[in-house]
Write an enzyme that holds these catalytic residues in place. Structure first.
Site, short mmCIF file in Angstrom:
data_model
loop_
_atom_site.label_atom_id
_atom_site.label_comp_id
_atom_site.label_asym_id
_atom_site.label_seq_id
_atom_site.Cartn_x
_atom_site.Cartn_y
_atom_site.Cartn_z
N LYS A 149 44.58 84.32 -32.77
CA LYS A 149 45.57 85.06 -33.22
C LYS A 149 46.44 85.33 -31.91
CE LYS A 149 44.71 84.72 -37.54
NZ LYS A 149 45.54 84.09 -38.51
N SER A 176 33.19 81.52 -37.98
CA SER A 176 34.13 80.75 -38.92
C SER A 176 34.10 79.42 -37.97
CB SER A 176 35.57 81.45 -39.02
OG SER A 176 36.06 81.48 -37.84
C1 LIG Z 1 37.58 84.55 -36.87
C2 LIG Z 1 38.75 83.83 -37.83
N1 LIG Z 1 38.51 82.63 -38.10
C3 LIG Z 1 39.64 82.00 -38.83
C4 LIG Z 1 40.53 82.58 -39.32
C5 LIG Z 1 41.70 81.85 -40.06
O1 LIG Z 1 42.77 81.53 -39.38
P1 LIG Z 1 44.27 81.14 -40.18
O2 LIG Z 1 44.60 82.66 -40.61
O3 LIG Z 1 45.05 80.58 -39.28
O4 LIG Z 1 43.90 80.55 -41.56
C6 LIG Z 1 40.85 83.92 -38.79
C7 LIG Z 1 42.11 84.41 -39.29
O5 LIG Z 1 42.04 85.48 -39.92
C8 LIG Z 1 40.01 84.61 -38.06
O6 LIG Z 1 40.04 85.75 -37.64
#
Ligand SMILES: Cc1ncc(COP(=O)(O)O)c(C=O)c1O
Length: 312
Positions: free
Chosen positions: A42, A256
């Site tokens: 992010k 994630s």
């Molecule tokens: C730890 C984590 N994994 C995955 C994501 C997902 O990414 P994206 O927002 O680009 O779909 C986020 C975003 O909120 C996240 O904070």
């Protein structure tokens, strides 16, 4: 590498192969976004949200920024806003991990908590109400702001292409959809044969940072036409793969990452033998230590014990 401030340290993260966890005949590589300055993917988005708003005259010098975020975007924005001179308010679910809250407070962010039971949708609701009531606030809104996907289109994807020009598929978890949309569009422009897969939590079974589209909200940033397939992954599988990554490949990642890795392993049988697949690792494991996700013991018991902390 000499840089003038921390915003210049965003991106150019390593792409690391997984020789032990890749299925025979395939090679999965992880894009290790935990190497960004505040430890997540992010940082790229935060930098683009603020710089694009400044360029387009939407954000005045010194103006307060407001954003709903499950943590990583807030932490990225906190660092960027500090060096660019904007005060910041974040709305986050009240059960967000302690490490995230402490980091935000360290950067001087004002915190507004939304009900845990409403997850990240609750943060969005509360932030929208605050923004509507106070025109002095600028809300970049990562879920609806094209700068989110643009960050990945202009930075993440070109890095992948430079490091792995024959990439056959890309997998990322579905949060705002910025990663799959931005990276997916750019990789398909590079080679229309590249397959794009989204890892999506099962209905009602949330994985931190990810969302299930059937739960009511499809972010405006997400362009579903770029996806070849959405593949379900449950929180237990995500945790299992996250732990195997540490045990077998020496990589300490957030949960994630396990979700996108689980999907990357699953999709190999849809791809020609010899294919090289990139899976997104949005962050490292540090901010999840207090949840107990990495404690020794039986993984299904751990998943059960921490449910409601990690998956809320
Ligand atoms: C730890 C984590 N994994 C995955 C994501 C997902 O990414 P994206 O927002 O680009 O779909 C986020 C975003 O909120 C996240 O904070």
């Amino acid at each position: 590498m000499l840089l003038e401030d921390i915003s210049q340290a965003v991106g150019n993260t390593p792409l690391v192969g997984l020789p032990r966890l890749s299925p025979p005949g395939y090679r999965i590589y992880l894009k290790l976004e935990g190497h960004n300055p505040t430890g997540s993917v992010k940082d790229r988005v935060a930098k683009y949200l603020i710089e694009q708003a400044e360029v387009h005259g939407l954000l005045r010098p010194g103006q307060r920024v407001l954003e709903p975020t499950s943590g990583n975007t807030g932490i990225g924005l906190a660092a960027i806003c500090r060096v660019k001179g904007h005060p910041l308010t974040c709305v986050l679910p009240e059960n967000t991990s302690e490490e995230r809250r402490q980091l935000l407070e360290l950067f001087g962010v004002e915190l507004v908590l939304s009900p845990a039971s409403e997850g990240s949708n609750g943060s969005v609701r509360v932030a929208r109400e605050l923004a509507a009531a106070d025109p002095e606030l600028y809300m970049p809104f990562q879920y609806g702001n094209p700068a989110n996907a643009l960050a990945h289109y202009e930075t993440t994807a070109p890095e992948i292409i430079a490091d792995l020009p024959d990439v056959a598929a890309f997998v990322a978890g579905l949060g705002t959809g910025g990663s799959v949309t931005g990276v997916g569009k750019r990789l398909k422009r590079w080679n229309p044969q590249v397959k794009i897969f989204a890892a999506e939590p099962e209905y009602g079974d949330l994985v931190y940072g990810l969302r299930n589209l059937d739960e009511g909200y499809v972010p405006e940033v997400l362009d579903l036409s770029v996806l070849d397939s959405r593949i379900k992954v449950n929180s237990l599988r995500a945790l299992e793969w996250t732990r195997r990554l540490a045990e077998e490949e020496g990589i300490f990642a957030g949960v994630s990452t396990g979700a996108s890795l689980a999907v990357a392993v699953r999709v190999c049988d849809r791809l020609p033998t010899g294919s090289r697949i990139v899976a997104m690792s949005p962050d490292g494991g540090w901010k999840y230590l207090s949840t107990g996700a990495y404690e020794p013991g039986d993984v299904s018991q751990i998943a059960e014990r921490i449910s409601g902390v990690l998956w809320a």
